[in-house]
Design an enzyme around this catalytic site. Sequence first.
Site, short mmCIF file in Angstrom:
data_model
loop_
_atom_site.label_atom_id
_atom_site.label_comp_id
_atom_site.label_asym_id
_atom_site.label_seq_id
_atom_site.Cartn_x
_atom_site.Cartn_y
_atom_site.Cartn_z
N LYS A 41 55.42 29.62 11.29
CA LYS A 41 55.59 30.21 12.86
C LYS A 41 56.73 29.88 13.59
O LYS A 41 56.97 28.53 13.70
CB LYS A 41 54.06 29.63 13.32
CG LYS A 41 53.93 30.48 14.56
CD LYS A 41 52.42 30.24 15.09
CE LYS A 41 52.31 30.38 16.57
NZ LYS A 41 50.83 29.93 16.96
N SER A 127 50.61 29.65 26.31
CA SER A 127 52.16 29.13 26.18
C SER A 127 53.02 30.32 25.70
O SER A 127 54.18 30.32 26.38
CB SER A 127 52.09 28.17 24.89
OG SER A 127 51.40 27.00 24.96
O1 PNS Z 1 47.26 26.72 19.86
P1 PNS Z 1 46.85 27.53 18.55
O2 PNS Z 1 48.03 27.91 17.74
O3 PNS Z 1 45.93 28.45 19.11
O4 PNS Z 1 45.73 26.62 17.65
C1 PNS Z 1 45.16 26.86 16.37
C2 PNS Z 1 44.85 25.71 15.72
C3 PNS Z 1 45.82 24.73 15.42
C4 PNS Z 1 43.72 25.12 16.47
C5 PNS Z 1 44.25 26.27 14.25
O5 PNS Z 1 44.92 27.46 13.82
C6 PNS Z 1 44.14 25.32 13.29
O6 PNS Z 1 42.99 24.54 13.51
N1 PNS Z 1 44.65 25.45 12.24
C7 PNS Z 1 44.70 24.55 11.24
C8 PNS Z 1 44.42 25.00 9.89
C9 PNS Z 1 42.77 25.28 9.56
O7 PNS Z 1 42.01 24.42 9.64
N2 PNS Z 1 42.40 26.33 9.51
C10 PNS Z 1 41.08 26.86 9.53
C11 PNS Z 1 40.21 26.94 10.54
S1 PNS Z 1 38.64 27.18 10.47
#
Ligand code: PNS
Length: 159
Positions: A41, A127
Amino acid sequence: MQRVVCPGSFDPVTNGHLDIIGRAAGLYDEVVVAVLVNLTKRSLFTVDERLEMLGEVTRGYGNVRCERFHGLLVDFCAANGITAVVKGLRAVSDFEYEMQMAQMNYRLAKVETLFMTTNPLYSFLSSSLVKEIAKYGGDVSGLVPEYVLERLRSRLAEE
Ligand code: PNS
């Protein structure tokens, strides 16, 4: 010891994030703010810069620490003795995706997710909107901490 995590990209941290972090800090013994390292990203700030800003704006809380993580959030939770995720819900539009992740995290490792309703002052805030508005010269003061506002201004001036 009740330790929870507030995960996210925090590119950059907004007053909406800070509201949730502060309220979580009032409810739990320790809050870990976890910044996802996502190499795919495109971001405005590096993970180090995001962590530095988070550290600065959460300095007043004795029970908040900021860390980075990559891979699965549930693995980060297991490695850090965290049993629950705290998330802010801004609007119904957040709900579907957040519920899916919450259920998957519970299914994967019995990690609970606790939702807090966002302060209505910040329910429209993200953001990405902050970055877009700031990029085109719009006023984002009051939406991000003063420290972040300065960092945004200088980063955008470099571009
Ligand atoms: O600020 P964001 O980008 O909306 O945060 C999203 C986040 C980081 C909370 C989510 O993408 C995440 O937990 N990513 C880590 C990878 C993971 O565990 N994926 C499976 C989720 S069920």
